[in-house]
Structures are given as C-alpha cells and as structure tokens.
Design an enzyme around this catalytic site. Structure first.
Site, short mmCIF file in Angstrom:
data_model
loop_
_atom_site.label_atom_id
_atom_site.label_comp_id
_atom_site.label_asym_id
_atom_site.label_seq_id
_atom_site.Cartn_x
_atom_site.Cartn_y
_atom_site.Cartn_z
N CYS A 168 0.53 -0.92 -0.19
CA CYS A 168 0.01 0.03 0.33
C CYS A 168 0.99 1.40 0.04
O CYS A 168 0.47 2.14 0.17
CB CYS A 168 -1.11 -0.35 1.43
SG CYS A 168 -1.74 -1.44 1.61
N HIS A 308 -2.30 8.48 5.95
CA HIS A 308 -2.54 6.99 5.25
C HIS A 308 -3.97 6.63 6.37
O HIS A 308 -5.39 6.40 4.61
CB HIS A 308 -1.73 5.94 6.17
CG HIS A 308 -1.86 4.61 4.99
ND1 HIS A 308 -2.24 4.33 3.70
CD2 HIS A 308 -2.72 2.89 6.12
CE1 HIS A 308 -1.95 2.84 4.13
NE2 HIS A 308 -2.36 2.29 5.04
N GLU A 319 -0.30 5.54 13.52
CA GLU A 319 0.00 6.41 12.42
C GLU A 319 0.12 8.04 13.00
O GLU A 319 0.83 8.92 13.05
CB GLU A 319 -1.28 6.21 11.93
CG GLU A 319 -1.10 7.83 10.68
CD GLU A 319 -1.41 7.54 9.42
OE1 GLU A 319 -1.43 8.64 8.51
OE2 GLU A 319 -2.94 6.76 9.27
N LYS A 340 -8.94 8.23 2.53
CA LYS A 340 -9.93 7.45 2.15
C LYS A 340 -11.16 7.38 2.81
O LYS A 340 -12.14 6.02 2.15
CB LYS A 340 -9.02 6.33 2.96
CG LYS A 340 -7.70 6.10 2.64
CD LYS A 340 -6.86 4.21 3.11
CE LYS A 340 -6.00 5.11 2.54
NZ LYS A 340 -4.44 5.67 2.89
N HIS A 345 -10.04 2.60 0.55
CA HIS A 345 -8.45 2.33 -0.06
C HIS A 345 -7.75 1.99 -1.25
O HIS A 345 -8.44 0.43 -1.46
CB HIS A 345 -8.66 1.46 1.49
CG HIS A 345 -6.84 0.82 1.08
ND1 HIS A 345 -5.76 1.82 0.64
CD2 HIS A 345 -5.39 0.32 2.56
CE1 HIS A 345 -4.17 0.70 1.18
NE2 HIS A 345 -5.39 0.49 2.45
N PHE A 404 1.10 -3.21 3.96
CA PHE A 404 1.46 -4.77 4.14
C PHE A 404 2.73 -5.53 4.07
O PHE A 404 3.10 -4.89 2.74
CB PHE A 404 0.22 -6.30 3.66
CG PHE A 404 -1.09 -6.18 4.44
CD1 PHE A 404 -1.07 -5.23 6.21
CD2 PHE A 404 -1.80 -6.71 3.99
CE1 PHE A 404 -2.05 -5.13 6.34
CE2 PHE A 404 -3.52 -6.58 4.48
CZ PHE A 404 -3.21 -5.81 5.06
#
Length: 420
Positions: A168, A308, A319, A340, A345, A404
């Site tokens: 991502c 994010h 975060e 998002k 996402h 990930f």
C-alpha cells in the site's frame, strides 16, 4: 543536487473521472462507496467498495487496448494521458531517452488473472487446466511490469521504466523512485504514479479472512471512518493517479506551470509482522524525520498532513503515534485528514492519489475533510479535520503511508520557491 517538480496531474478515483471531479469530491467530503456492482458480493462479509465508474471506450481506449490491458493498466493509461496534457509537455520535441516511467501497483492484474483462472479451471473444478481456453494476452496480465511497458510504448519513453510493488506504499514509492532518478541524472521527465483495480472476489475473500475490511454493509457511505471510535475496518477501493515529475530547470526552460516541488522522500521497513503494526509507530516516525531532513524543514514548517488513515484501529493508532514521535507538539497543531474516508483504500494506488491531493492542497489552499469522523477515538487525539473542509496557507505538505509487509513511507511536497 538536481531538483524535481510536479508539472502535471491525472486522477481516476471513485466518484469522478479526472483531476477536477476528484478534487470536488474530496473537498465536499462525499463518500463514493456503494454495494459492489461488478460481481455478486452476497457470499462475503464485506459487500461494499469504492468503485470507479469507468468507460474505457468513452475515455479513448481502442478495442485492442481494452482487450489487451487489464483494468489497472487502463486506469494508468487514462491518468497518464490527463497528466501529460495538463503538463503541456510536447513529447515530439522532447529527448525520449530522458523520459521514463515509474508506476506502482500492489496487486497488478488481479481481475484478469482471476477471470482467466475461473475459465481455465472450470470454476476451480479442474486441477489440470487447458491453456487453449485462455486469452492470448495472459502474459501481460501475469507480469505487473506490463503496465510500465504499456506507458513507455504509448509515449515513446526510452528512459528508465519499472513497476514498484511495495504493497500500500507503492504509490508513494513509485514517485520516490522518479525523484531519485531525476536527482541522479538518469532522467529529466518521469511519468510517475500508481494504479490498482483490486475489487474482485479473491481480493474481497482475502481481506474478509483477516477481518480487515468493514462489515457495515447497511451504511456504505458511512462505512469508511478513519480515526473514529466506531470504525470497523477499511473500505476497499480502486483507482489511479499519475504525475508528471520533471527536473526543475527542464521545467523552467519550457515555461511549465509548477504545482509543487518534491522536497523529501524516505522509506522504512518495520521487520515486525506481515500485516501487523507496532503501536509506537517508530519506523513511520523515522521515515518522516528523514524526509524532513532531506527537505531541510523543521516540524513547524508542515502545514498539512495527508494521513494513511485506513480506518483500522491498529493503523490509526500506529499513525497517530508516529506523528507525535516525529513532529512533537506540532503534531497537535497541524491539520491532518484521510481522503480514504471518501474514495476508499485502493491499495497500491492510494499513495499516488493522496500525493495528487497534496499537490492540489498546496495550490488551492484548502484541506479536504475526514468524512464520517463523528466520535474521535481517544487514542487518535490529533486534528483530523472532521467532516468539513478548511482553508489553510500551507507551504509544505506531508503524506505518510503504511503497507502490508511492514512498508512505511513518507513524502513531502512544497510550494514552488518554498524549498531551502
């Protein structure tokens, strides 16, 4: 050191086609989430997604291109066309050996590969498949680098060309690679960004298995809730963004309009867990500090952060900790938001879409809101710009991403002339 600037932007995101429709959607804070329409989602835990209303023929792709290209390559092509037109760059008068491509993608041609497997295996009933049932362009779907190849051939770009796949953070990292190639003198112009079209049964099933996506199927528009105490996971999306990244003097010589300069980029790996995040946010914090150092900035210089903000508890808390670690007390004063909440996402694509948003924030002086942020998580106690857009005078914008595999990336855009 050679410097790199953004001179063109192309975006394809849920809720609108093109840069301007994307900007209007995120500033209005209107989520583009609905029940999945491309297949029957009823067997799955999460049945909603942020889909792009995409008509490839209407956007100029030929029948041959539509047959050859997976949906994610089609997305990238449409965005690159828009970005190059926006930049005003005349490729016919350019040194094609100095033009390159850096494209990010997390899952590549997921849709084509799944469709072909279903046909070849007769819906999984046959272990030994008959290749005669497969389409002739399966190799292009199997190899993610075909996306960069398609763009290089389309524009006659003979410089460096590659696909970056770091989960991502692919979108940020692909633009970061473009920056480094320009700094190193390997290219003067880079077509850079990312694209993903992951909304398919296999992707939905995988995220269902780890309960990463939201089960809030009865409220699609309210389902993506970054930093909100009521969040239940992220909303899967799709889309692309492509930027024209150009060496500063090259842009100046042709009188190009400059959106912003890329002043800092850094990446880290947490070496911790394939899908898990340490709550202290140390590696993301280190990436932010490194990017600040490259840009020769202090925390107080950052006027906006594109988070994010996936809407999972572990990401949002990780975060928030990273911003406090990297920015100190300024983390509590700077406006932060997650788009998002509006466009979902889109895995590897989202980093480039968020960088496009940062460039537009700097140009237009408006911070898009975090939609659906009604009851903040007490552990996410920063200014996440709930519900309503806000005017700002930001000269430097930071975007942060987690992926990930433990990938952690940060990038800083600065208004023209603001860099040290």
């Amino acid at each position: 050191m050679r410097r790199a600037v953004v001179t063109g932007i192309g975006v394809l995101a849920p809720g609108g086609v093109g840069r301007e429709e994307f900007w209007s959607r995120i500033v209005d804070g209107k989520p583009a989430v609905r029940r999945i329409t491309t297949f029957d989602p009823s067997p799955f835990r999460s049945q909603i997604a942020a889909e792009v209303d995409f008509d490839a023929a209407a956007l100029g792709l030929t029948p041959r291109e539509r047959r050859r290209m997976d949906r994610f390559v089609q997305f990238a092509t449409v965005c690159a066309d828009e970005a190059l037109a926006d930049s005003g760059l005349d490729l016919e008068r350019s040194d094609r050996d100095r033009v390159g491509v850096s494209l990010g993608s997390a899952v590549g041609a997921t849709i084509s590969l799944e469709e072909e497997y279903v046909v070849a295996s007769d819906h999984g009933r046959e272990w030994q498949v008959d290749h005669r049932h497969l389409r002739p362009f399966l190799y292009q779907a199997l190899v993610p680098s075909s996306a960069a190849t398609e763009l290089a051939v389309r524009y006659g770009a003979h410089g460096p060309a590659a696909v970056v796949s770091t989960g991502c953070t692919s979108g940020i990292d692909a633009i970061g690679r473009a920056l480094q190639l320009i700094q190193d003198g390997e290219a003067d112009v880079m077509i850079a960004g990312a694209s993903d079209a992951p909304i398919s049964p296999i992707t939905v099933a995988c995220f269902d298995a780890i309960r990463a996506t939201t089960p809030a199927n009865d409220d699609p528009e309210g389902a993506s809730r970054p930093f909100d105490a009521g969040r239940q996971g992220f909303v899967l999306g799709e889309g692309a963004a492509v930027l024209v990244v150009e060496e500063l003097e090259h842009a100046r010589k042709r009188g190009a309009r400059v959106y912003c300069e890329i002043t800092g980029y850094a990446a880290r790996a947490n070496g911790f867990h394939m899908t898990g995040l340490r709550p202290d946010g140390v590696e993301l914090g280190e990436a932010i500090v490194d990017a600040l150092g490259q840009a020769r900035l202090v925390p107080e210089d950052i006027g906006y952060i594109s988070a994010h903000g996936s809407g999972t508890k572990q990401n949002d808390r990780h975060e928030s900790a990273a911003y406090k670690r990297a920015l100190g007390e300024h983390a509590r004063r700077v406006p932060i938001s997650s788009i998002k909440s509006v466009v979902g996402h889109s895995l590897g694509a989202i980093g480039s879409i968020e960088m496009a948003a940062c460039a537009l924030v700097l140009e237009r002086g408006v911070v898009p809101p975090t939609a659906n942020l009604i009851t903040p998580d007490p552990e996410c106690d920063l200014d996440y710009t709930p519900l309503v857009a806000r005017e700002v005078e930001a000269r430097h914008a930071l975007s942060a991403g987690s992926g990930f595999g433990g990938f952690q990336s940060a990038m800083i855009f600065s208004v023209p002339g603001a860099a040290a």
